[in-house]
Design a protein around this motif. Structure first.
Motif, PDB file in Angstrom:
ATOM      1  N   TRP A  45      75.408  37.412  39.854  1.00 51.90           N
ATOM      2  CA  TRP A  45      74.288  38.344  39.987  1.00 51.90           C
ATOM      3  C   TRP A  45      73.361  38.190  38.766  1.00 51.90           C
ATOM      4  CZ3 TRP A  45      73.502  42.718  36.704  1.00 51.90           C
ATOM      5  CH2 TRP A  45      72.521  43.619  37.126  1.00 51.90           C
ATOM      6  N   GLY A  46      73.994  38.066  37.596  1.00 49.41           N
ATOM      7  CA  GLY A  46      73.227  37.875  36.359  1.00 49.41           C
ATOM      8  C   GLY A  46      72.392  36.605  36.433  1.00 49.41           C
ATOM      9  N   GLU A  47      73.012  35.536  36.899  1.00 47.53           N
ATOM     10  CA  GLU A  47      72.309  34.254  36.993  1.00 47.53           C
ATOM     11  C   GLU A  47      71.067  34.385  37.881  1.00 47.53           C
ATOM     12  OE1 GLU A  47      74.029  30.192  38.365  1.00 47.53           O
ATOM     13  OE2 GLU A  47      75.481  31.185  37.044  1.00 47.53           O
ATOM     14  N   ARG A  48      71.256  35.092  39.008  1.00 51.39           N
ATOM     15  CA  ARG A  48      70.116  35.288  39.928  1.00 51.39           C
ATOM     16  C   ARG A  48      69.019  36.129  39.270  1.00 51.39           C
ATOM     17  NH1 ARG A  48      74.344  36.206  43.514  1.00 51.39           N
ATOM     18  NH2 ARG A  48      73.997  38.465  43.622  1.00 51.39           N
ATOM     19  N   ASN A  49      69.417  36.904  38.265  1.00 51.76           N
ATOM     20  CA  ASN A  49      68.444  37.771  37.583  1.00 51.76           C
ATOM     21  C   ASN A  49      68.043  37.224  36.214  1.00 51.76           C
ATOM     22  OD1 ASN A  49      67.881  40.423  39.128  1.00 51.76           O
ATOM     23  ND2 ASN A  49      70.057  40.009  39.441  1.00 51.76           N
ATOM     24  N   VAL A  51      69.744  35.874  33.734  1.00 53.28           N
ATOM     25  CA  VAL A  51      70.605  35.982  32.537  1.00 53.28           C
ATOM     26  C   VAL A  51      70.963  34.564  32.119  1.00 53.28           C
ATOM     27  CG1 VAL A  51      72.933  36.642  31.765  1.00 53.28           C
ATOM     28  CG2 VAL A  51      71.571  38.231  33.128  1.00 53.28           C
ATOM     29  N   ARG A  52      70.966  34.309  30.811  1.00 51.33           N
ATOM     30  CA  ARG A  52      71.445  33.007  30.319  1.00 51.33           C
ATOM     31  C   ARG A  52      72.684  33.260  29.484  1.00 51.33           C
ATOM     32  NH1 ARG A  52      65.972  30.020  28.512  1.00 51.33           N
ATOM     33  NH2 ARG A  52      64.814  30.694  30.349  1.00 51.33           N
ATOM     34  N   THR A  53      73.720  32.530  29.781  1.00 54.26           N
ATOM     35  CA  THR A  53      74.952  32.802  29.035  1.00 54.26           C
ATOM     36  C   THR A  53      75.758  31.551  28.717  1.00 54.26           C
ATOM     37  OG1 THR A  53      76.982  34.116  29.011  1.00 54.26           O
ATOM     38  CG2 THR A  53      76.248  33.362  31.169  1.00 54.26           C
ATOM     39  N   VAL A  75      76.052  28.976  14.265  1.00 51.33           N
ATOM     40  CA  VAL A  75      75.258  30.109  13.750  1.00 51.33           C
ATOM     41  C   VAL A  75      73.819  29.961  14.249  1.00 51.33           C
ATOM     42  CG1 VAL A  75      74.331  31.168  11.646  1.00 51.33           C
ATOM     43  CG2 VAL A  75      76.696  30.380  11.714  1.00 51.33           C
ATOM     44  N   GLY A  76      73.285  31.004  14.825  1.00 47.78           N
ATOM     45  CA  GLY A  76      71.903  30.978  15.325  1.00 47.78           C
ATOM     46  C   GLY A  76      71.831  30.721  16.820  1.00 47.78           C
ATOM     47  N   ASP A  77      72.903  30.188  17.419  1.00 46.11           N
ATOM     48  CA  ASP A  77      72.881  29.960  18.874  1.00 46.11           C
ATOM     49  C   ASP A  77      72.867  31.307  19.597  1.00 46.11           C
ATOM     50  OD1 ASP A  77      72.978  27.277  18.533  1.00 46.11           O
ATOM     51  OD2 ASP A  77      75.057  27.002  19.196  1.00 46.11           O
ATOM     52  N   VAL A  78      72.193  31.334  20.740  1.00 46.37           N
ATOM     53  CA  VAL A  78      72.182  32.562  21.544  1.00 46.37           C
ATOM     54  C   VAL A  78      73.319  32.466  22.563  1.00 46.37           C
ATOM     55  CG1 VAL A  78      70.835  33.960  23.154  1.00 46.37           C
ATOM     56  CG2 VAL A  78      69.731  32.930  21.175  1.00 46.37           C
ATOM     57  N   ALA A  79      74.304  33.326  22.416  1.00 45.93           N
ATOM     58  CA  ALA A  79      75.463  33.286  23.319  1.00 45.93           C
ATOM     59  C   ALA A  79      75.112  33.892  24.668  1.00 45.93           C
ATOM     60  CB  ALA A  79      76.622  34.052  22.693  1.00 45.93           C
ATOM     61  N   LEU A  80      74.175  34.849  24.645  1.00 45.90           N
ATOM     62  CA  LEU A  80      73.860  35.595  25.858  1.00 45.90           C
ATOM     63  C   LEU A  80      72.429  36.119  25.764  1.00 45.90           C
ATOM     64  CD1 LEU A  80      75.048  37.020  28.424  1.00 45.90           C
ATOM     65  CD2 LEU A  80      75.752  38.876  26.941  1.00 45.90           C
ATOM     66  N   GLU A  81      71.693  35.967  26.858  1.00 43.51           N
ATOM     67  CA  GLU A  81      70.337  36.539  26.866  1.00 43.51           C
ATOM     68  C   GLU A  81      70.184  37.363  28.139  1.00 43.51           C
ATOM     69  OE1 GLU A  81      67.106  33.787  26.310  1.00 43.51           O
ATOM     70  OE2 GLU A  81      65.623  35.328  26.820  1.00 43.51           O
ATOM     71  N   ILE A  82      69.854  38.626  27.954  1.00 45.71           N
ATOM     72  CA  ILE A  82      69.769  39.564  29.091  1.00 45.71           C
ATOM     73  C   ILE A  82      68.325  40.034  29.255  1.00 45.71           C
ATOM     74  CG2 ILE A  82      70.579  41.808  29.980  1.00 45.71           C
ATOM     75  CD1 ILE A  82      72.947  40.023  29.715  1.00 45.71           C
ATOM     76  N   PRO A  83      67.718  39.765  30.410  1.00 47.29           N
ATOM     77  CA  PRO A  83      66.358  40.287  30.617  1.00 47.29           C
ATOM     78  C   PRO A  83      66.379  41.809  30.721  1.00 47.29           C
ATOM     79  CG  PRO A  83      67.132  39.077  32.544  1.00 47.29           C
ATOM     80  CD  PRO A  83      68.227  38.998  31.547  1.00 47.29           C
ATOM     81  N   MET A  84      65.346  42.447  30.217  1.00 52.25           N
ATOM     82  CA  MET A  84      65.300  43.913  30.222  1.00 52.25           C
ATOM     83  C   MET A  84      65.271  44.476  31.649  1.00 52.25           C
ATOM     84  SD  MET A  84      65.688  44.968  27.301  1.00 52.25           S
ATOM     85  CE  MET A  84      65.329  46.719  27.428  1.00 52.25           C
ATOM     86  N   LEU A 252      66.963  40.752  25.689  1.00 50.79           N
ATOM     87  CA  LEU A 252      67.823  40.997  24.522  1.00 50.79           C
ATOM     88  C   LEU A 252      68.617  39.734  24.271  1.00 50.79           C
ATOM     89  CD1 LEU A 252      69.297  44.519  25.237  1.00 50.79           C
ATOM     90  CD2 LEU A 252      67.972  43.860  23.222  1.00 50.79           C
ATOM     91  N   LYS A 253      68.561  39.265  23.029  1.00 54.26           N
ATOM     92  CA  LYS A 253      69.271  38.024  22.711  1.00 54.26           C
ATOM     93  C   LYS A 253      70.463  38.331  21.831  1.00 54.26           C
ATOM     94  CE  LYS A 253      65.375  34.990  23.255  1.00 54.26           C
ATOM     95  NZ  LYS A 253      64.144  34.552  22.661  1.00 54.26           N
ATOM     96  N   PHE A 254      71.607  37.826  22.234  1.00 54.69           N
ATOM     97  CA  PHE A 254      72.840  38.025  21.467  1.00 54.69           C
ATOM     98  C   PHE A 254      73.153  36.724  20.742  1.00 54.69           C
ATOM     99  CE2 PHE A 254      74.305  42.141  23.129  1.00 54.69           C
ATOM    100  CZ  PHE A 254      73.410  42.298  24.192  1.00 54.69           C
ATOM    101  N   GLY A 255      72.621  36.619  19.521  1.00 54.52           N
ATOM    102  CA  GLY A 255      72.815  35.393  18.739  1.00 54.52           C
ATOM    103  C   GLY A 255      74.068  35.506  17.885  1.00 54.52           C
TER     104      GLY A 255
END
Ligand SMILES: C[S@@+](CC[C@H](N)C(=O)[O-])C[C@H]1O[C@@H](n2cnc3c(N)ncnc32)[C@H](O)[C@@H]1O
Length: 441
Positions: A45-49, A51-53, A75-84, A252-255
């Protein structure tokens, strides 16, 4: 030239981070035989919306689900990115049919509105967040759900009062708000969705999964963030800064601030919380030494009935005392104990500010100070009582957690008692040395 220096500084910093990470790596055991169908659904569902993970979800021993790195993260890589667009925030309440009713309630907070919204949305089969609600645990098992036996285990600790107060507060909030809403607007607030149990479930959801997000208007709002909600907490987290919306990408980026190897559990920092806060609102105790675990010590004038003029600093104060193993100064005049606490007690026992020289007068003050601390913590230890280690294995989850918490408290107190005893021994030796010098001189 300047670039070289900066590059070197960067490399040295990264090496230190790597070294620290290697030293404090927590082992994650993945529990293979539990179905992760719901978790996979939410990832799709996240992928369809959008989300990058770089994370997958798995059951991990002792912590429910957790997020596992699918590749080496630097260090600095984004593990997860969630659109608002998939973040659950107060905006959703504003668009709902309950808002016109809720906004008329005096003093109601956005958090409470969201809590009431989530209690109903959870049952909405057309909800945009159906997959998210489906993947939530049926029970959160936080301190707010502790039963009588577990609460009794906490006797003698401050957590007992903290949990009782929190439970009372939630009950009062429920009584004040919910029955009236259900009675006056049963079509909007169907009573079957608004029982006291479901209210507690929603409170636990928001306490244990809510995250503070800074929106582009500069305001902090508590949100539920699908997928990011699978990240567990650690005292040595990989992700420390995530809470600010990136205005360019509206996400939101989770680096990661610490490398995370492929297959390793990627941890977040929920904040600088003590074990008592984590037990009450999250229902767990993290592995390792928690620097925020302290035992507060309230001090009045230790010689309460002595005339004021003998004790220039006689006011009361609260001092936070940590396990003394966390201190690296156990010498005389330090003892691994907090200097402000020692100074407070010294000033109460001495008319002149004592110096840190081992004169007989100073040593006598030191002895009194340590005896004060010793007697306070001996009393606390007696109040806490013994942990029934043997019964722990057969106990319910809440009793086990309460016992684990109590064991931490005992360990802290025991370290303080040991430090006081060893300090007193040192002082005694110094006094003998002083006496020998005086008699020989
Ligand atoms: C935001 S959720 C994290 C995902 C959660 N493990 C799950 O299965 O849904 C927070 C909850 O995870 C659990 N948790 C988080 N960090 C933990 C840890 N270090 N050890 C044990 N449980 C943890 C606690 O139950 C906490 O209330």
């Amino acid at each position: 030239m300047r670039m070289d220096v900066l590059q070197e500084l960067r490399n040295a910093t990264l090496d230190r981070i790597q070294e620290f990470g290697d030293k404090n790596r927590l082992e994650t055991r993945i529990v293979e035989d539990l179905s992760i169908e719901k978790e996979e659904c939410i990832l799709q569902w996240g992928e369809r919306n959008d989300v990058r993970t770089k994370l997958k979800i798995a059951y991990v021993e002792g912590a429910g689900r957790g997020a596992i790195a699918t590749e080496d993260l630097k260090v600095g890589d984004v593990a997860l990115e969630i659109p608002m667009s998939i973040v659950i925030s107060e905006e959703l309440v504003h668009e709902s049919d309950m808002f016109p009713i809720l906004e008329k309630i005096d003093g109601i907070s956005s958090e409470t509105m969201l809590l009431l919204w989530s209690m109903k949305e959870k049952h909405n089969s057309n909800s945009k967040f159906k997959t998210y609600f489906n993947a939530l645990p049926e029970a959160f098992n936080t301190g707010l759900s502790f039963e009588f036996d577990a609460i009794m285990v906490l006797a003698g600790t401050l957590l007992l009062e903290e949990i009782i107060e929190a439970k009372k507060h939630l009950n009062a909030q429920y009584e004040e708000l919910v029955p009236a809403l259900c009675k006056d607007h049963p079509d909007i607030f169907p009573p079957e969705f608004y029982t006291q149990e479901q209210f507690l479930w929603a409170c636990e959801l928001w306490y244990s999964n809510g995250m503070q997000v800074m929106f582009t208007d500069g305001k902090l709002r508590t949100c539920l963030i699908p997928i990011a909600g699978f990240l567990n907490h650690s005292l040595y987290p990989h992700i420390m800064h995530y809470g600010k919306v990136d205005s360019k990408t509206n996400s939101l980026k989770f680096g990661v601030s610490k490398p995370c190897n492929m297959g390793e559990q990627c941890y977040l920092s929920y904040g600088n919380f003590s074990s008592s806060h984590l037990v009450t609102f999250y229902g767990f105790i993290p592995q390792g030494d928690n620097l925020y675990d302290t035992i507060p010590l309230e001090i009045d004038n230790p010689q309460g009935d002595c005339p004021e003029e003998f004790h220039p600093v006689s006011d009361s104060a609260t001092h936070m005392v940590r396990g003394t193993w966390l201190s690296n100064n156990h010498e005389i005049f330090h003892y691994g104990l907090p200097p402000p606490l020692l100074d407070h007690l010294r000033s109460a026992w001495s008319t002149v500010p004592p110096t840190k020289t081992p004169t007989l007068a100073n040593l006598e003050v030191e002895e009194k100070v340590l005896r004060d601390i010793l007697s306070t913590y001996e009393t606390l230890m007696e109040c806490i009582g013994d942990t029934e280690e043997d019964n722990r294995r057969n106990s319910s989850w809440d009793v086990k957690l309460a016992m684990e918490y109590k064991a931490i408290q005992r360990r802290i107190i025991s370290s303080i008692l040991t430090s006081c005893h060893s300090g007193l021994k040192t002082i005694e030796n110094e006094m003998c040395r002083c006496a020998a010098l005086t008699s020989s001189g």
